[in-house]
Design a protein around this motif. Structure first.
Motif, short mmCIF file in Angstrom:
data_model
loop_
_atom_site.label_atom_id
_atom_site.label_comp_id
_atom_site.label_asym_id
_atom_site.label_seq_id
_atom_site.Cartn_x
_atom_site.Cartn_y
_atom_site.Cartn_z
N GLN A 82 -7.07 -46.63 25.08
CA GLN A 82 -7.31 -47.70 25.68
C GLN A 82 -8.76 -48.13 25.65
OE1 GLN A 82 -5.54 -47.35 29.39
NE2 GLN A 82 -7.05 -45.81 30.09
N VAL A 83 -9.04 -49.22 26.17
CA VAL A 83 -10.63 -49.73 26.32
C VAL A 83 -10.62 -50.23 27.93
CG1 VAL A 83 -12.35 -51.24 25.81
CG2 VAL A 83 -10.67 -50.56 23.88
N GLN A 84 -11.68 -49.61 28.41
CA GLN A 84 -11.97 -49.83 29.59
C GLN A 84 -13.37 -50.68 29.66
OE1 GLN A 84 -13.11 -46.73 32.28
NE2 GLN A 84 -12.78 -47.69 34.02
N LEU A 85 -13.31 -51.88 30.48
CA LEU A 85 -14.33 -52.82 30.70
C LEU A 85 -15.10 -52.96 31.95
CD1 LEU A 85 -13.17 -56.08 28.59
CD2 LEU A 85 -14.65 -54.13 27.90
N VAL A 86 -16.42 -52.46 32.29
CA VAL A 86 -16.70 -52.26 33.58
C VAL A 86 -17.97 -53.29 33.71
CG1 VAL A 86 -18.08 -50.70 35.00
CG2 VAL A 86 -16.35 -49.92 33.56
N GLU A 87 -17.78 -54.20 34.69
CA GLU A 87 -18.65 -55.19 35.02
C GLU A 87 -19.61 -54.96 36.26
OE1 GLU A 87 -16.94 -59.16 35.11
OE2 GLU A 87 -15.11 -58.45 34.64
N SER A 88 -20.83 -55.51 36.09
CA SER A 88 -21.62 -55.31 37.40
C SER A 88 -22.64 -56.45 37.33
CB SER A 88 -22.29 -54.07 37.31
OG SER A 88 -23.24 -54.01 35.89
N ARG B 160 -12.00 -46.76 23.11
CA ARG B 160 -11.89 -47.20 21.88
C ARG B 160 -12.65 -48.34 21.53
NH1 ARG B 160 -6.27 -48.92 19.46
NH2 ARG B 160 -6.22 -50.20 21.23
N THR B 161 -13.33 -48.48 20.30
CA THR B 161 -14.13 -49.44 19.98
C THR B 161 -13.21 -50.30 18.60
OG1 THR B 161 -15.08 -47.98 18.31
CG2 THR B 161 -16.30 -48.54 20.32
N PHE B 162 -13.71 -51.48 18.58
CA PHE B 162 -12.94 -52.21 17.51
C PHE B 162 -13.91 -52.95 16.64
CE2 PHE B 162 -10.73 -52.47 21.58
CZ PHE B 162 -9.42 -52.04 21.43
N SER B 163 -13.48 -52.78 15.30
CA SER B 163 -14.26 -53.35 14.29
C SER B 163 -14.44 -55.02 14.31
CB SER B 163 -13.83 -53.14 13.00
OG SER B 163 -12.33 -53.51 12.67
N ASN B 164 -13.36 -55.53 14.78
CA ASN B 164 -13.36 -57.11 14.99
C ASN B 164 -12.66 -57.48 16.38
OD1 ASN B 164 -14.02 -57.92 12.08
ND2 ASN B 164 -12.52 -56.59 11.60
N TYR B 165 -13.58 -58.17 17.21
CA TYR B 165 -13.03 -58.52 18.56
C TYR B 165 -14.04 -59.66 18.87
CZ TYR B 165 -16.98 -55.98 20.47
OH TYR B 165 -18.35 -55.69 20.81
N ALA B 166 -13.48 -60.42 19.97
CA ALA B 166 -14.41 -61.54 20.64
C ALA B 166 -14.19 -61.15 22.18
CB ALA B 166 -13.69 -62.96 20.41
N MET B 167 -15.56 -61.57 22.69
CA MET B 167 -15.61 -61.08 24.02
C MET B 167 -15.81 -62.50 24.56
SD MET B 167 -16.62 -59.05 26.69
CE MET B 167 -17.33 -57.64 25.97
N GLY B 168 -14.93 -62.71 25.58
CA GLY B 168 -14.80 -63.73 26.66
C GLY B 168 -15.35 -63.51 28.07
N TRP B 169 -15.89 -64.51 28.64
CA TRP B 169 -16.13 -64.55 29.76
C TRP B 169 -15.28 -65.58 30.73
CZ3 TRP B 169 -19.25 -60.96 32.28
CH2 TRP B 169 -20.18 -60.22 31.57
N ASP C 98 -20.57 -72.80 40.72
CA ASP C 98 -20.27 -71.56 40.09
C ASP C 98 -19.64 -70.43 40.75
OD1 ASP C 98 -21.50 -72.63 37.54
OD2 ASP C 98 -23.60 -72.44 38.42
N THR C 99 -19.47 -70.47 41.93
CA THR C 99 -19.16 -69.48 42.92
C THR C 99 -17.71 -69.09 42.46
OG1 THR C 99 -20.36 -70.04 44.89
CG2 THR C 99 -18.34 -68.81 45.16
N ALA C 100 -17.55 -67.89 42.32
CA ALA C 100 -16.18 -67.21 41.63
C ALA C 100 -16.22 -65.89 41.32
CB ALA C 100 -15.77 -68.21 40.19
N VAL C 101 -15.24 -65.33 41.04
CA VAL C 101 -15.16 -63.89 40.47
C VAL C 101 -15.05 -64.04 38.89
CG1 VAL C 101 -13.73 -61.92 40.19
CG2 VAL C 101 -13.57 -63.09 42.34
N TYR C 102 -15.96 -63.58 38.38
CA TYR C 102 -16.23 -63.48 37.06
C TYR C 102 -15.73 -62.25 36.36
CZ TYR C 102 -19.32 -67.36 37.35
OH TYR C 102 -19.92 -68.90 37.53
N TYR C 103 -15.31 -62.76 34.95
CA TYR C 103 -14.46 -61.59 34.67
C TYR C 103 -14.86 -61.76 32.89
CZ TYR C 103 -11.02 -61.61 38.28
OH TYR C 103 -10.33 -61.40 39.35
N CYS C 104 -15.00 -60.33 32.37
CA CYS C 104 -15.38 -60.11 31.01
C CYS C 104 -14.00 -59.97 30.30
CB CYS C 104 -16.40 -59.26 30.71
SG CYS C 104 -16.21 -57.65 31.10
#
Length: 124
Positions: A1-7, A27-36, A90-96
């Motif tokens: 699995q993949v863990q994304l840690v935000e700060s 795990r890393t991926f050769s092809n992926y998109a990162m969204g916010w 812009d106030t909100a919880v932001y997720y990647c």
């Protein structure tokens, strides 16, 4: 699995800046998109910005275009969301989030992994 840690979230006055980070572990991926995405209380999760890995292209929502910028540090396996000229709305919880595949989506349901979220609060 993949863990994304935000700060990087916090409290800032209108017109100020913050930089959010999203570090990927596992795990890393050769092809992926990162969204916010962001979500304010009582509202649906809203697309903010994304990067498609294959073409290294970026896309921004109209509400943040010209103020927010995505960047990447491949050595640290980290993506950044630089937020300038912040507004109270812009106030909100932001997720990647990561979508397996080259191309991004503006719809949250198409993303496979999510960060824990970080609170951004912009005061007047």
């Amino acid at each position: 699995q993949v863990q994304l840690v935000e700060s990087g979230g916090g409290l800032v006055q209108a017109g100020g800046s913050l930089r959010l980070s999203c570090a990927a572990f596992g795990r890393t991926f050769s092809n992926y998109a990162m969204g916010w995405f962001r979500q304010a209380p009582g509202k649906e999760r809203e697309f903010v910005a994304a990067r498609s890995w294959g073409g290294n292209s970026t896309y921004y929502s109209d509400s943040v275009k010209g103020r927010f910028t995505i960047s990447r540090d491949n050595a640290k396996n980290t993506e950044y969301l630089q937020m300038n000229s912040l507004k109270p709305e812009d106030t909100a919880v932001y997720y990647c989030a990561v979508r397996i595949g080259t191309y991004f989506s503006t719809l949250p349901r198409y993303y496979d992994y999510w960060g824990q979220g970080t609170q951004v609060t912009v005061s007047s």
